[in-house]
Design a protein around this motif. Structure first.
Motif, PDB file in Angstrom:
ATOM      1  N   THR A 136       0.874  -1.149   0.000  1.00 42.68           N
ATOM      2  CA  THR A 136       0.000   0.000   0.000  1.00 42.68           C
ATOM      3  C   THR A 136       0.917   1.205   0.000  1.00 42.68           C
ATOM      4  O   THR A 136       1.942   1.185   0.678  1.00 42.68           O
ATOM      5  N   ALA A 137       0.566   2.212  -0.768  1.00 41.98           N
ATOM      6  CA  ALA A 137       1.408   3.406  -0.807  1.00 41.98           C
ATOM      7  C   ALA A 137       0.772   4.548  -0.032  1.00 41.98           C
ATOM      8  O   ALA A 137       1.062   5.704  -0.260  1.00 41.98           O
ATOM      9  N   ALA A 138      -0.108   4.214   0.916  1.00 49.14           N
ATOM     10  CA  ALA A 138      -0.741   5.240   1.746  1.00 49.14           C
ATOM     11  C   ALA A 138       0.314   5.929   2.618  1.00 49.14           C
ATOM     12  O   ALA A 138       1.310   5.320   3.005  1.00 49.14           O
ATOM     13  N   GLU A 139       0.056   7.183   2.943  1.00 48.15           N
ATOM     14  CA  GLU A 139       1.063   7.998   3.643  1.00 48.15           C
ATOM     15  C   GLU A 139       1.429   7.459   5.024  1.00 48.15           C
ATOM     16  O   GLU A 139       2.549   7.645   5.490  1.00 48.15           O
ATOM     17  N   PHE A 140       0.488   6.768   5.698  1.00 47.69           N
ATOM     18  CA  PHE A 140       0.773   6.259   7.039  1.00 47.69           C
ATOM     19  C   PHE A 140       1.893   5.217   7.028  1.00 47.69           C
ATOM     20  O   PHE A 140       2.443   4.885   8.084  1.00 47.69           O
ATOM     21  N   THR A 141       2.253   4.698   5.848  1.00 49.38           N
ATOM     22  CA  THR A 141       3.282   3.651   5.771  1.00 49.38           C
ATOM     23  C   THR A 141       4.707   4.200   5.725  1.00 49.38           C
ATOM     24  O   THR A 141       5.657   3.424   5.779  1.00 49.38           O
ATOM     25  N   PHE A 142       4.860   5.522   5.608  1.00 47.19           N
ATOM     26  CA  PHE A 142       6.218   6.085   5.580  1.00 47.19           C
ATOM     27  C   PHE A 142       6.359   7.403   6.334  1.00 47.19           C
ATOM     28  O   PHE A 142       7.445   7.759   6.758  1.00 47.19           O
ATOM     29  N   LYS A 143       5.264   8.147   6.526  1.00 46.69           N
ATOM     30  CA  LYS A 143       5.354   9.409   7.272  1.00 46.69           C
ATOM     31  C   LYS A 143       5.402   9.083   8.755  1.00 46.69           C
ATOM     32  O   LYS A 143       4.574   8.316   9.241  1.00 46.69           O
ATOM     33  N   PHE A 144       6.388   9.636   9.459  1.00 45.18           N
ATOM     34  CA  PHE A 144       6.476   9.319  10.882  1.00 45.18           C
ATOM     35  C   PHE A 144       6.749  10.570  11.702  1.00 45.18           C
ATOM     36  O   PHE A 144       7.351  11.533  11.231  1.00 45.18           O
ATOM     37  N   ASP A 145       6.290  10.524  12.947  1.00 42.46           N
ATOM     38  CA  ASP A 145       6.460  11.616  13.886  1.00 42.46           C
ATOM     39  C   ASP A 145       7.740  11.363  14.683  1.00 42.46           C
ATOM     40  O   ASP A 145       7.819  10.373  15.411  1.00 42.46           O
ATOM     41  N   PRO A 146       8.762  12.224  14.547  1.00 43.34           N
ATOM     42  CA  PRO A 146      10.023  12.006  15.268  1.00 43.34           C
ATOM     43  C   PRO A 146       9.832  11.922  16.783  1.00 43.34           C
ATOM     44  O   PRO A 146      10.660  11.347  17.487  1.00 43.34           O
ATOM     45  N   ALA A 147       8.736  12.492  17.296  1.00 39.72           N
ATOM     46  CA  ALA A 147       8.463  12.436  18.734  1.00 39.72           C
ATOM     47  C   ALA A 147       7.929  11.064  19.161  1.00 39.72           C
ATOM     48  O   ALA A 147       7.784  10.787  20.347  1.00 39.72           O
ATOM     49  N   LYS A 148       7.604  10.203  18.171  1.00 41.68           N
ATOM     50  CA  LYS A 148       7.118   8.841  18.471  1.00 41.68           C
ATOM     51  C   LYS A 148       8.136   7.846  17.940  1.00 41.68           C
ATOM     52  O   LYS A 148       8.059   7.439  16.778  1.00 41.68           O
ATOM     53  N   PRO A 149       9.122   7.469  18.769  1.00 40.90           N
ATOM     54  CA  PRO A 149      10.259   6.686  18.270  1.00 40.90           C
ATOM     55  C   PRO A 149       9.880   5.379  17.582  1.00 40.90           C
ATOM     56  O   PRO A 149      10.565   4.955  16.653  1.00 40.90           O
ATOM     57  N   GLN A 150       8.776   4.737  17.998  1.00 41.71           N
ATOM     58  CA  GLN A 150       8.409   3.445  17.383  1.00 41.71           C
ATOM     59  C   GLN A 150       7.959   3.604  15.929  1.00 41.71           C
ATOM     60  O   GLN A 150       8.007   2.659  15.153  1.00 41.71           O
ATOM     61  N   ASP A 152     -13.816   3.626  -0.804  1.00 43.16           N
ATOM     62  CA  ASP A 152     -14.137   4.308   0.445  1.00 43.16           C
ATOM     63  C   ASP A 152     -13.299   3.732   1.595  1.00 43.16           C
ATOM     64  O   ASP A 152     -13.828   3.105   2.511  1.00 43.16           O
ATOM     65  N   ASP A 153     -11.970   3.906   1.520  1.00 41.83           N
ATOM     66  CA  ASP A 153     -11.085   3.434   2.585  1.00 41.83           C
ATOM     67  C   ASP A 153      -9.790   4.240   2.556  1.00 41.83           C
ATOM     68  O   ASP A 153      -9.697   5.249   1.845  1.00 41.83           O
ATOM     69  N   GLU A 154      -8.782   3.789   3.303  1.00 45.82           N
ATOM     70  CA  GLU A 154      -7.522   4.536   3.427  1.00 45.82           C
ATOM     71  C   GLU A 154      -6.847   4.724   2.065  1.00 45.82           C
ATOM     72  O   GLU A 154      -6.327   5.788   1.756  1.00 45.82           O
ATOM     73  N   TYR A 155      -6.861   3.669   1.248  1.00 43.22           N
ATOM     74  CA  TYR A 155      -6.281   3.753  -0.096  1.00 43.22           C
ATOM     75  C   TYR A 155      -6.997   4.825  -0.919  1.00 43.22           C
ATOM     76  O   TYR A 155      -6.379   5.752  -1.460  1.00 43.22           O
ATOM     77  N   GLY A 156      -8.322   4.711  -1.028  1.00 43.94           N
ATOM     78  CA  GLY A 156      -9.107   5.659  -1.823  1.00 43.94           C
ATOM     79  C   GLY A 156      -8.975   7.084  -1.335  1.00 43.94           C
ATOM     80  O   GLY A 156      -8.911   8.032  -2.126  1.00 43.94           O
ATOM     81  N   LYS A 157      -8.883   7.236  -0.002  1.00 42.96           N
ATOM     82  CA  LYS A 157      -8.752   8.585   0.569  1.00 42.96           C
ATOM     83  C   LYS A 157      -7.429   9.221   0.134  1.00 42.96           C
ATOM     84  O   LYS A 157      -7.368  10.419  -0.147  1.00 42.96           O
ATOM     85  N   ASN A 158      -6.369   8.416   0.061  1.00 40.78           N
ATOM     86  CA  ASN A 158      -5.071   8.944  -0.385  1.00 40.78           C
ATOM     87  C   ASN A 158      -5.123   9.403  -1.839  1.00 40.78           C
ATOM     88  O   ASN A 158      -4.550  10.436  -2.193  1.00 40.78           O
ATOM     89  N   VAL A 159      -5.798   8.623  -2.696  1.00 37.07           N
ATOM     90  CA  VAL A 159      -5.943   9.024  -4.108  1.00 37.07           C
ATOM     91  C   VAL A 159      -6.777  10.300  -4.188  1.00 37.07           C
ATOM     92  O   VAL A 159      -6.438  11.231  -4.927  1.00 37.07           O
TER      93      VAL A 159
END
Length: 399
Positions: A137-151, A188-195
């Motif tokens: 999946t190329a949705a943004e949640f798979t690579f965008k990360f918050d540096p304040a959340k180390p995990q 109507d899901d995370e994938y579609g929302k990203n598109v």
């Protein structure tokens, strides 16, 4: 008395200092690493609505594991791949992830299938310190990360992201053909929302109003209402945030209505099955893409050999999905090699963030990550279905 108080103060200070960095440290598991083996896991749709994605991805992964192990493994360790079925269902994705972590003790999750199943299981992986690598999946949640959340540092993706690739392809099509009334039909899901996000962001940047925005539930098979609405709204370009069946269904419905409109698909539409199954209905479809799809009769060298070997192994032609699955394991092996013989979770994380480039045999853009960027690249192509084959129309696009 003062000396002992001072000593206590120093001791407390030392404890505080050792605890401060730990709070910001990423916990990475060392499970699954043995003297002669590395255990890795994946969950694919092997039985649900996108099994034409899941099965070839799993095959490509198995092929890569077999080749790597036949050549002696990675730094002397063989790869052991465990594949679970998520049925493209978030609940099954969670159960599969729990099983792979708790029972199989995997070192890394590689190439998990689908936005919704991957998102549902993501925190389970992070809590266990398991790397989430190159999900399907190329949705943004798979690579965008918050540096304040180390995990969150445990996530990396090598697929072309939906937002950026949709923007690049849409901008190119709008500039090239001069469309005035673009529309979108999206899942109507995370994938579609990203598109949808890519679509709306690009139109805002170009100061163009969308003529129509319509969606459908994941797993739907009837798109007559959506297509009729877009036709009545006067769309001249339809962006499809669809996968295989829905792409064919929407374009088939337009043909039935005698509606001659240009379609532009997001990257999941850019697979061999769309022209193979859709035939005349999908002729002329454009799609955003990350790399050229090889055909056995025109491929050369290593790619030709790879296509022949895949067919021998699985009795069917290789496709985009098989290449993506194969590359997911090859990329993992490349960075595991870089991490060295004394493999640990932390050394693997350091290797991934090192900036070293992985190059595949398919002439894809280089894969490269850093401490602040866990997305491999955003270089986009546009391809078109011409006489039943995907043909490159435009290369090296950035939005």
């Amino acid at each position: 008395m003062s000396i002992s108080l001072k000593a206590i103060g120093l001791a407390i200070g030392a404890v505080a200092l050792t605890q401060l960095p730990a709070a910001a440290q990423t916990k990475v598991t060392n499970e699954g690493i043995a003297a002669n083996e590395i255990v890795i896991g994946t969950h694919q749709d092997l039985s649900g609505p996108i099994k034409n994605w899941g099965v070839p991805v799993a095959n490509g992964m198995k092929m890569a594991v077999e080749e790597i192990n036949a050549a002696g493994g990675v730094n002397g360790r063989k790869l052991k791949l465990i594949v679970e079925d998520n049925g493209y269902d978030p609940k099954k994705g969670v159960l599969a992830s729990q099983k792979l972590i708790e029972r199989d003790k995997i070192f890394a999750m590689i190439g998990s299938m689908g936005s919704a199943p991957t998102l549902a299981a993501q925190d389970i992986l992070f809590d266990a310190g398991v790397l989430q690598l190159f999900p399907l999946t190329a949705a943004e949640f798979t690579f965008k990360f918050d540096p304040a959340k180390p995990q969150e540092r445990l996530k990396f993706n090598n697929l072309l992201p939906y937002v950026e690739s949709t923007r690049a392809a849409l901008k190119y099509m709008m500039d090239w053909k001069g469309f005035k009334k673009p529309c979108i039909m999206h899942q109507d899901d995370e994938y579609g929302k990203n598109v949808l996000d890519g679509f709306t962001q690009q139109l805002e940047a170009m100061k163009v109003q969308p003529a129509s925005i319509t969606s459908y539930k994941r797993g739907a098979s009837d798109f007559s209402a959506q297509v009729a609405k877009m036709k009545s709204d006067g769309c001249d370009l339809v962006v499809l945030g669809t996968i295989i069946r829905e792409t064919i269904g929407a374009m088939g419905e337009a043909k039935k209505l005698g509606w001659d409109v240009t379609f532009l698909g997001a990257t999941p539409t850019n697979v061999l099955e769309v022209p193979a199954l859709g035939k005349d209905a999908v002729e002329g479809l454009y799609a955003a893409s990350g790399f050229e799809i090889p055909y056995e009769d025109t491929a050369k060298g290593k790619v030709k050999d790879w296509l022949v070997n895949y067919k021998k192994m699985f009795g069917t032609d290789a496709n985009t999905q098989a290449i993506i699955g194969y590359n997911a394991i090859e990329t993992f092996a490349f960075y595991t090699q870089k991490a060295g013989k004394d493999l640990t979770g932390q050394k693997m994380l350091d290797a991934l963030e090192s900036g070293d480039k992985f190059l595949d045999i398919f002439s894809s853009p280089p894969t490269k990550f850093s401490k602040t960027d866990h997305l491999a690249n955003t270089i986009t192509q546009v391809q078109q279905v011409q006489k039943g084959r995907w043909v490159l129309v435009k290369d090296n696009l950035m939005f």
